[in-house]
Design a protein around this motif. Structure first.
Motif, mmCIF file in Angstrom:
data_model
loop_
_atom_site.group_PDB
_atom_site.id
_atom_site.type_symbol
_atom_site.label_atom_id
_atom_site.label_comp_id
_atom_site.label_asym_id
_atom_site.label_seq_id
_atom_site.Cartn_x
_atom_site.Cartn_y
_atom_site.Cartn_z
ATOM 1 N N ARG A 220 0.835 -1.201 0.000
ATOM 2 C CA ARG A 220 0.000 0.000 0.000
ATOM 3 C C ARG A 220 0.869 1.249 0.000
ATOM 4 N NH1 ARG A 220 -1.199 2.397 5.048
ATOM 5 N NH2 ARG A 220 -0.073 1.431 6.802
ATOM 6 N N GLN A 221 0.236 2.338 -0.489
ATOM 7 C CA GLN A 221 0.925 3.624 -0.494
ATOM 8 C C GLN A 221 0.151 4.589 0.395
ATOM 9 O OE1 GLN A 221 3.106 5.456 -3.916
ATOM 10 N NE2 GLN A 221 1.289 6.747 -4.037
ATOM 11 N N ARG A 222 0.865 5.275 1.256
ATOM 12 C CA ARG A 222 0.243 6.157 2.252
ATOM 13 C C ARG A 222 0.562 7.601 1.930
ATOM 14 N NH1 ARG A 222 1.456 5.960 8.781
ATOM 15 N NH2 ARG A 222 0.116 7.734 9.371
ATOM 16 N N ASP A 223 -0.473 8.448 1.936
ATOM 17 C CA ASP A 223 -0.306 9.886 1.731
ATOM 18 C C ASP A 223 0.084 10.495 3.068
ATOM 19 O OD1 ASP A 223 -0.459 12.575 1.234
ATOM 20 O OD2 ASP A 223 -2.410 12.515 0.232
ATOM 21 N N LEU A 224 1.319 11.019 3.141
ATOM 22 C CA LEU A 224 1.818 11.591 4.395
ATOM 23 C C LEU A 224 1.449 13.050 4.560
ATOM 24 C CD1 LEU A 224 5.380 9.971 4.553
ATOM 25 C CD2 LEU A 224 3.222 9.115 5.482
ATOM 26 N N GLY A 225 0.895 13.676 3.527
ATOM 27 C CA GLY A 225 0.450 15.045 3.659
ATOM 28 C C GLY A 225 1.094 15.996 2.679
ATOM 29 N N PHE A 226 0.587 17.234 2.671
ATOM 30 C CA PHE A 226 1.055 18.287 1.782
ATOM 31 C C PHE A 226 1.833 19.306 2.587
ATOM 32 C CE2 PHE A 226 0.508 22.430 -0.213
ATOM 33 C CZ PHE A 226 0.896 22.164 -1.519
ATOM 34 N N VAL A 227 3.001 19.722 2.041
ATOM 35 C CA VAL A 227 3.808 20.748 2.701
ATOM 36 C C VAL A 227 4.156 21.823 1.696
ATOM 37 C CG1 VAL A 227 4.775 19.175 4.433
ATOM 38 C CG2 VAL A 227 5.946 19.458 2.235
ATOM 39 N N GLU A 228 4.252 23.072 2.179
ATOM 40 C CA GLU A 228 4.593 24.189 1.284
ATOM 41 C C GLU A 228 6.091 24.440 1.248
ATOM 42 O OE1 GLU A 228 2.326 27.518 2.547
ATOM 43 O OE2 GLU A 228 0.426 26.692 1.811
ATOM 44 N N SER A 229 6.824 23.728 2.067
ATOM 45 C CA SER A 229 8.272 23.879 2.086
ATOM 46 C C SER A 229 8.916 22.828 1.184
ATOM 47 C CB SER A 229 8.785 23.726 3.525
ATOM 48 O OG SER A 229 8.548 22.389 3.978
ATOM 49 N N ALA A 230 10.230 22.745 1.237
ATOM 50 C CA ALA A 230 10.970 21.767 0.442
ATOM 51 C C ALA A 230 11.558 20.683 1.317
ATOM 52 C CB ALA A 230 12.070 22.463 -0.338
ATOM 53 N N GLU A 231 10.960 20.496 2.513
ATOM 54 C CA GLU A 231 11.443 19.472 3.424
ATOM 55 C C GLU A 231 10.260 18.788 4.095
ATOM 56 O OE1 GLU A 231 15.726 21.308 4.872
ATOM 57 O OE2 GLU A 231 13.965 21.551 6.166
ATOM 58 N N PHE A 232 10.517 17.567 4.545
ATOM 59 C CA PHE A 232 9.489 16.830 5.266
ATOM 60 C C PHE A 232 10.197 15.800 6.139
ATOM 61 C CE2 PHE A 232 6.584 13.261 5.827
ATOM 62 C CZ PHE A 232 5.428 13.901 6.259
ATOM 63 N N VAL A 233 9.652 15.628 7.388
ATOM 64 C CA VAL A 233 10.206 14.631 8.301
ATOM 65 C C VAL A 233 9.121 13.599 8.584
ATOM 66 C CG1 VAL A 233 11.242 14.166 10.557
ATOM 67 C CG2 VAL A 233 11.729 16.330 9.376
ATOM 68 N N ASP A 234 9.449 12.357 8.316
ATOM 69 C CA ASP A 234 8.532 11.253 8.586
ATOM 70 C C ASP A 234 8.931 10.661 9.929
ATOM 71 O OD1 ASP A 234 6.780 9.156 8.584
ATOM 72 O OD2 ASP A 234 7.767 8.039 6.955
ATOM 73 N N HIS A 235 8.079 10.928 10.937
ATOM 74 C CA HIS A 235 8.379 10.439 12.288
ATOM 75 C C HIS A 235 7.861 9.022 12.516
ATOM 76 C CE1 HIS A 235 9.624 14.481 13.474
ATOM 77 N NE2 HIS A 235 8.472 14.971 12.988
ATOM 78 N N GLN A 236 6.915 8.588 11.666
ATOM 79 C CA GLN A 236 6.247 7.311 11.904
ATOM 80 C C GLN A 236 7.000 6.167 11.220
ATOM 81 O OE1 GLN A 236 3.623 7.332 14.044
ATOM 82 N NE2 GLN A 236 4.070 9.544 14.179
ATOM 83 N N VAL A 237 8.206 5.938 11.646
ATOM 84 C CA VAL A 237 9.011 4.858 11.079
ATOM 85 C C VAL A 237 9.502 3.974 12.207
ATOM 86 C CG1 VAL A 237 9.690 6.149 9.026
ATOM 87 C CG2 VAL A 237 11.081 6.312 11.117
#
Length: 437
Positions: free
Chosen positions: A382-399
Motif C-alpha cells: 500500500r501507499q500512504r499519503d503523508l500530507g502536503f507541505v509548502e516547504s521543500a522538506e518533510f520529516v517522517d516520524h512514523q518509522v
C-alpha cells in the motif's frame, strides 16, 4: 478480255487504304457448296482444255491472311477453280483451296491446305506465291495455269513512337506514347528493367489501339527504371520494342538535422532542430522512445514552419530518446533523424535518517510555479499519503527500526495541479541501537 463486274467489286475491297484486316473476313463471299449439291470429285488423271484464269490479284498487308481474286473464265465448261501456293516463285506449289462455281472468283488464304494435312498458320510478314487454274463440272483439272501473283501478310507493328517517361513522381512512373496508325494493332505490352541493358520483364498488357498511357505504381523512393513498349496486333504478334526510356522516382525528404534539447523543466523537455531544404514539406513528426520500449510514441506533428516543441509527458529523471521525421505533400517520409538520449529533470530528492525520523528534501522549483509538495510512503502493498507541505522538506516520524520504506514526492501548482511523481527513493531504518527514538 473485259473484266466482269464481280471481279471489279472484289478488287475494290483491297484498294489502297482499305481498312479491312480485322472485320473484313466476315464480309468475304461464302465458299460453301450450294444447299443440296455435293462437290464433284476432282479427276487427277484427266485434264481439261480450259484457258488459264487471268487477272490474278493478291492483296498484301492483311493480318495473317492473303486475299486472292481473279477474272472468271467465261468459255468452256467451268465447274470452279483450284488455288495453289508456294513459298518461292519456282515452287513447289501445293493446292490450298477449291472454289466452286464459275463466278466465285475470290478466296482468303489463312494457311489451309486442300489435303488432309493440318493447316500451316501464317505469321506476320510472310510472303507467298499464288496461281489459279480452272476445272470442269466433271472434275477435270485444266492444264493451263495463271500467271504467278505474290502477296505478303501484314508486317509486325512498328515500335510505338514518342515513348515518354515522367520522373520525380512519388513512388510511381507515368508513361505515355503515340497511338499506332497501323490498323492491325490491338494493344501494347510494357516492359521494365532496372538496367538499360536489361533483362526487361513483362510489366503489363494493355488492350485497345488507343491505350497509350500506363502508370507503374507502388515503387520505392529514388528508384531508377528503364521502360520499353511493344505494339501488339490482333493475332497476338509483337513488333520490335521501342527505345528504352529512363525514369527516376521522387526521392524521400532528407532526415532532419540538429535535433537537440534546448530547455528542461519538471515534466517537460523542449527540443528544436534545423530546417530541411525541401520546399514541399507538410509536417515534422517528433517521436519518443521510453526505456524498455521498442515502439516509438508520436509526441506531436508540426507544420513545416515550426521547429520547436515541448514534450510535456515525461517523468521525473526519466531516461528517454527522441527522433524526428519529415514528410512531404506526396506522403513520402524521411528516414528518422539521429536518435538523441535525454534524462528529464528530477526533484533532487534526498533522504537522511535521524533520531527523530526520516528527513526528506527536494528542489521546490518555485520558479516553475509550484507552491508545495505532497509526500507519499510505500510500505508493503500500500501507499500512504503523508500530507502536503509548502516547504521543500518533510520529516517522517512514523518509522520503525529495521524497516525499509520508499518515498515519492509530487510537486503541485495552485489548484492541486500535480507534476509527474519523483522516482521512488528507498530508505532503510537501522535497527535500534539506542540512537533512534
Amino acid at each position: 478480255m473485259r473484266r466482269p463486274p464481280i471481279a471489279v467489286c472484289v478488287l475494290a475491297m483491297f484498294a489502297v487504304g482499305c481498312a479491312t484486316p480485322v472485320g473484313w473476313p466476315g464480309t468475304w463471299p461464302s465458299l460453301e457448296i450450294p444447299w443440296g449439291q455435293a462437290p464433284v470429285e476432282l479427276e487427277t488423271t484427266a485434264s481439261a482444255a480450259l484457258p488459264a484464269p487471268e487477272g490474278v490479284t493478291v492483296a498484301s498487308g492483311v493480318l495473317r491472311a492473303v486475299p486472292i481474286t481473279w477474272d472468271p473464265v467465261l468459255v468452256g465448261d467451268v465447274g470452279g477453280y483450284l488455288l495453289e501456293r508456294a513459298p518461292m516463285r519456282e515452287g513447289p506449289y501445293r493446292r490450298i483451296a477449291r472454289v466452286e462455281g464459275r463466278a466465285q472468283t475470290a478466296y482468303l488464304d489463312r494457311g489451309e491446305l486442300l489435303s488432309d494435312e493440318p493447316p500451316m498458320p501464317m505469321d506476320d510478314g510472310d510472303t507467298f506465291f499464288y496461281r489459279v487454274r480452272a476445272y470442269t463440272s466433271a472434275g477435270h483439272v485444266a492444264i493451263e495455269v495463271s500467271e504467278v501473283a505474290v502477296g505478303t501478310t501484314a508486317l509486325p507493328p512498328d515500335p510505338p513512337a514518342d515513348l515518354r517517361s515522367y520522373s520525380h513522381q512519388p513512388r510511381m512512373v507515368p508513361l505515355s506514347w503515340r497511338a499506332s496508325d497501323n490498323p492491325t494493332v490491338q494493344g501494347y505490352v510494357v516492359y521494365r528493367s532496372p538496367s538499360s541493358q536489361g533483362p526487361f520483364e513483362l510489366l503489363a498488357r494493355l488492350s485497345g489501339p488507343h491505350s497509350t498511357i500506363y502508370v507503374d505504381r507502388n515503387l520505392g523512393a529514388l528508384r531508377v527504371f528503364y521502360y520499353r513498349v511493344v505494339a501488339r496486333n490482333a493475332a497476338g504478334g509483337q513488333g520490335e520494342p521501342s527505345e528504352a526510356v529512363q525514369a527516376v522516382t521522387k526521392s524521400e525528404p532528407l532526415p532532419p538535422m540538429g535535433l537537440r534539447v534546448v530547455a528542461q523543466r519538471l515534466g517537460a523537455n523542449r527540443l528544436t532542430w534545423e530546417p530541411n531544404v525541401e520546399t514541399d514539406l507538410v509536417k515534422y513528426e517528433l517521436r519518443r522512445f521510453r526505456t524498455g520500449e521498442d515502439a516509438a510514441e508520436v509526441v506531436t506533428a508540426l507544420p513545416p514552419d515550426v521547429r520547436e516543441v515541448e514534450d510535456m509527458e515525461v517523468g521525473a529523471r526519466e531516461q528517454l530518446s527522441y527522433t524526428l521525421i519529415a514528410a512531404d505533400r506526396d506522403g513520402l517520409e524521411s528516414p528518422a533523424s539521429r536518435r538523441i538520449g535525454v534524462e528529464s529533470e528530477g526533484y533532487g530528492l534526498s533522504a537522511r535518517v535521524e533520531s527523530d525520523g526520516v528527513h526528506l528534501a527536494w528542489n521546490p522549483r518555485t520558479d516553475e510555479g509550484f507552491v508545495g509538495a505532497r509526500v507519499f510512503r510505500r510500505e508493503w502493498l500500500r501507499q500512504r499519503d503523508l500530507g502536503f507541505v509548502e516547504s521543500a522538506e518533510f520529516v517522517d516520524h512514523q518509522v520503525s527500526p529495521g524497516r525499509s520504506y520508499r518515498y515519492t514526492v509530487v510537486l503541485e501548482r495552485p489548484g492541486a495541479v500535480a507534476a509527474p511523481p519523483s522516482i521512488p527513493l528507498g530508505v532503510r531504518i537501522p535497527r535500534d541501537d539506542g540512537r533512534f527514538r
